[in-house]
Structures are given as structure tokens and as C-alpha cells.
Design an enzyme around this catalytic site. Sequence first.
Site, PDB file in Angstrom:
ATOM      1  N   ARG A  99       0.834  -1.216   0.000  1.00 52.33           N
ATOM      2  CA  ARG A  99       0.000   0.000   0.000  1.00 52.33           C
ATOM      3  C   ARG A  99       0.865   1.262   0.000  1.00 52.33           C
ATOM      4  O   ARG A  99       0.334   2.365   0.039  1.00 52.33           O
ATOM      5  CB  ARG A  99      -0.978   0.005   1.174  1.00 52.33           C
ATOM      6  CG  ARG A  99      -0.316   0.059   2.522  1.00 52.33           C
ATOM      7  CD  ARG A  99      -1.339   0.161   3.626  1.00 52.33           C
ATOM      8  NE  ARG A  99      -0.689   0.261   4.918  1.00 52.33           N
ATOM      9  CZ  ARG A  99      -1.231   0.786   5.991  1.00 52.33           C
ATOM     10  NH1 ARG A  99      -2.463   1.266   5.942  1.00 52.33           N
ATOM     11  NH2 ARG A  99      -0.588   0.830   7.135  1.00 52.33           N
ATOM     12  N   HIS A 169      -9.131  -2.700   2.293  1.00 52.55           N
ATOM     13  CA  HIS A 169      -9.391  -1.897   3.499  1.00 52.55           C
ATOM     14  C   HIS A 169     -10.272  -0.697   3.141  1.00 52.55           C
ATOM     15  O   HIS A 169      -9.897   0.467   3.312  1.00 52.55           O
ATOM     16  CB  HIS A 169      -8.036  -1.442   4.050  1.00 52.55           C
ATOM     17  CG  HIS A 169      -8.036  -0.888   5.432  1.00 52.55           C
ATOM     18  ND1 HIS A 169      -8.814   0.182   5.818  1.00 52.55           N
ATOM     19  CD2 HIS A 169      -7.332  -1.252   6.525  1.00 52.55           C
ATOM     20  CE1 HIS A 169      -8.571   0.449   7.095  1.00 52.55           C
ATOM     21  NE2 HIS A 169      -7.669  -0.408   7.547  1.00 52.55           N
ATOM     22  N   ASP A 213     -13.041  -1.737  16.240  1.00 46.39           N
ATOM     23  CA  ASP A 213     -12.054  -2.430  15.397  1.00 46.39           C
ATOM     24  C   ASP A 213     -12.290  -3.930  15.586  1.00 46.39           C
ATOM     25  O   ASP A 213     -11.906  -4.490  16.601  1.00 46.39           O
ATOM     26  CB  ASP A 213     -10.635  -2.015  15.828  1.00 46.39           C
ATOM     27  CG  ASP A 213      -9.577  -2.487  14.848  1.00 46.39           C
ATOM     28  OD1 ASP A 213      -9.925  -3.170  13.857  1.00 46.39           O
ATOM     29  OD2 ASP A 213      -8.391  -2.176  15.082  1.00 46.39           O
ATOM     30  N   GLU A 272     -14.385  -4.007   5.507  1.00 46.43           N
ATOM     31  CA  GLU A 272     -13.267  -4.522   4.731  1.00 46.43           C
ATOM     32  C   GLU A 272     -13.460  -6.003   4.404  1.00 46.43           C
ATOM     33  O   GLU A 272     -13.821  -6.792   5.267  1.00 46.43           O
ATOM     34  CB  GLU A 272     -11.980  -4.325   5.538  1.00 46.43           C
ATOM     35  CG  GLU A 272     -11.859  -2.891   6.056  1.00 46.43           C
ATOM     36  CD  GLU A 272     -10.738  -2.698   7.072  1.00 46.43           C
ATOM     37  OE1 GLU A 272      -9.725  -3.419   6.978  1.00 46.43           O
ATOM     38  OE2 GLU A 272     -10.879  -1.843   7.961  1.00 46.43           O
TER      39      GLU A 272
END
Length: 298
Positions: A99, A169, A213, A272
Site C-alpha cells: 500500500r 481496506h 475495530d 473490509e
Amino acid sequence: MDIRDLARRFGIDNRVSVTEGRGGLVMVEVTTDHATAVISSYAGQVLSYRPRGQRDLLFLSESAYYAAGKAIKGGVPICWPWFGPDPEGKGRPGHGFVRNRQWDLLGAEARADGSVRVSLGLGDTEETRAVWPHAFSLGLEVTVGASLEVALITRNRGVAPFDLSQGLHTYFRIGDIARTRVFGLEGCAYLDKMEGGVEKRQTGAVTITAETDRVYTGVTGPLEIDDGGLDRRIRITSTGSASAVVWNPWAATAKAMADLGDDDYLRMICVETTNAGPDVIRLAAGAEHRLTACYAVG
Ligand code: TA6
């Protein structure tokens, strides 16, 4: 390669243009009858997907970095070949190393159904093997039409198997986090990263009222983001994945992130498509794995 060469090789009249974007990064801009999109060849990252008559489906931080070695905050970052912290605890960067790396632009194709497909790729080099000692080829196919399709294709070009965790993501733009619900995870177990990864079970739709999360496991069906703020539903279908991550940084963590605005947590949610948690792929020598996600306004 020079940007003019890329534009000549991959440009398609009224459909695909290759331009220099922020930070001098090479951007592929796609226009179809149904939608527009912007794809960065740095990081192999879709930054914008805008169906006609709609706000962008993707959230892109106004404070994002566009610089070598940094991840771009927003759009569809690719986490590969590991998701989250270094699985071997060697201090390598979180979410892997593609990324924040330049990808190769491999092709752009106007398809019979009116969509446009842009292909990018990466292979192993001395530098990648120093971080992760495997021979691989990684392909990304982005298809822009009435929906946005993203396919991440990993091929093991070595002689031994390797373990792969990964994720698309995706940052979705939403009108109001307080009026957003995620459907499709009801009854799934999840690892709660806010509590050290303890396993819990989802009851009802996912709502966000604090930093969140979570790695959901045993995910089988499509997911849906019900965005009351923008009055739309985003449908996510996927293949090659049995897990999904839901992330929102909430106020304090957003404030601590230099590349995210203080209030951005109110207007974004990451849902995601992953191979994360126990959903690790052991890829045999010569084998290929396709992780795909398709996003559409329903
Ligand atoms: O996917 C959720 C997550 O792994 C969170 O733990 C949070 O760190 C987030 O991604 C963003 O990570 P980044 O490294 O892009 O800031």
C-alpha cells in the site's frame, strides 16, 4: 515510465486518461456511462468511485499523504501479504508492504457491457524478498461500471507454500455515523481488537457509537451499509473471503492521526473484505487466490 508514454499506451478516448495527480503520483481516471473512478498506480489504490447522480461511494481524507513510503488514507488500500500487525512480530509495517509502493500499470480495456477494466500488478524484487522471502505475482483488476469490482489475485511463484492474510481496506463515505448500520454480520463471531482480540458474537446490525475495530469470522453472505445520512444502501458482495473487518477510529484516535481530519470519523466507515484473523490462506506453490469485492448502491 514517463507519464506521456503511459497516457499513450493506456489512454482510451472519452474513457481512460492517465494524469499526474497530487504528489506527482500517476492517476488513472475512468469515465463510463454509469460512473467515474480514479485509481492511483502508487499503492494500486482506488481513490474515488462515483456512480452517476451519487456522492462518491468512497471516503478519501483531505489530509491524506501522497508521498513515497506513505499510505494514502482513504479509498481502497490494499493490505498484503499480511493484514494488521506483522504476523511474525519482526517489526515490519502493519498491513504489509504494497500500500506504499509503486505498482505497474498493465492494461486498460473498454468492455462490451460499457464498463472499463484497469489492471495493475506487482512482482517480487530483491527489495520485497528482503522483507518477505517469497516469489509472487500480485494482480489488481478494477472494473468500473454500474458497480465497482475489485479483484486482488495472488500467485505463489515459489517452490514452497506461504501463508497469506490480506484485505481490501475500503473506506466508505457516509452521511452520518450515528445513522449508519451494517447488515449481514448478525450472528457472526468477532474478535474485538478494542479488548485485546476477545471473541464476541454480533447480535443485530452493527452500529458504531465508539472506537470500533473488529474482525468478523465465518462471514458467508453479502453485507450492506445502510446510510441514513445520505439515504442510500451500499451492497458489498465478495468472494475468496470468510472474514470482514469493521473499523471506525472515533474521535480521539481520529484526532491523533495526522492524515485524518478531527471530525472525519463521523463521515466514514471501513467495511473490509479480508482474509484476516483465523481466515489465513495457505497458498501452495504455483497456486492462485482471488479475493474480490463488488460495491453497488442498492
Ligand atoms: O482495519 C482496521 C485497522 O487495522 C485498525 O486497527 C486501524 O489501525 C486501521 O486499520 C488503520 O490502519 P492504518 O495503518 O491505515 O492507519
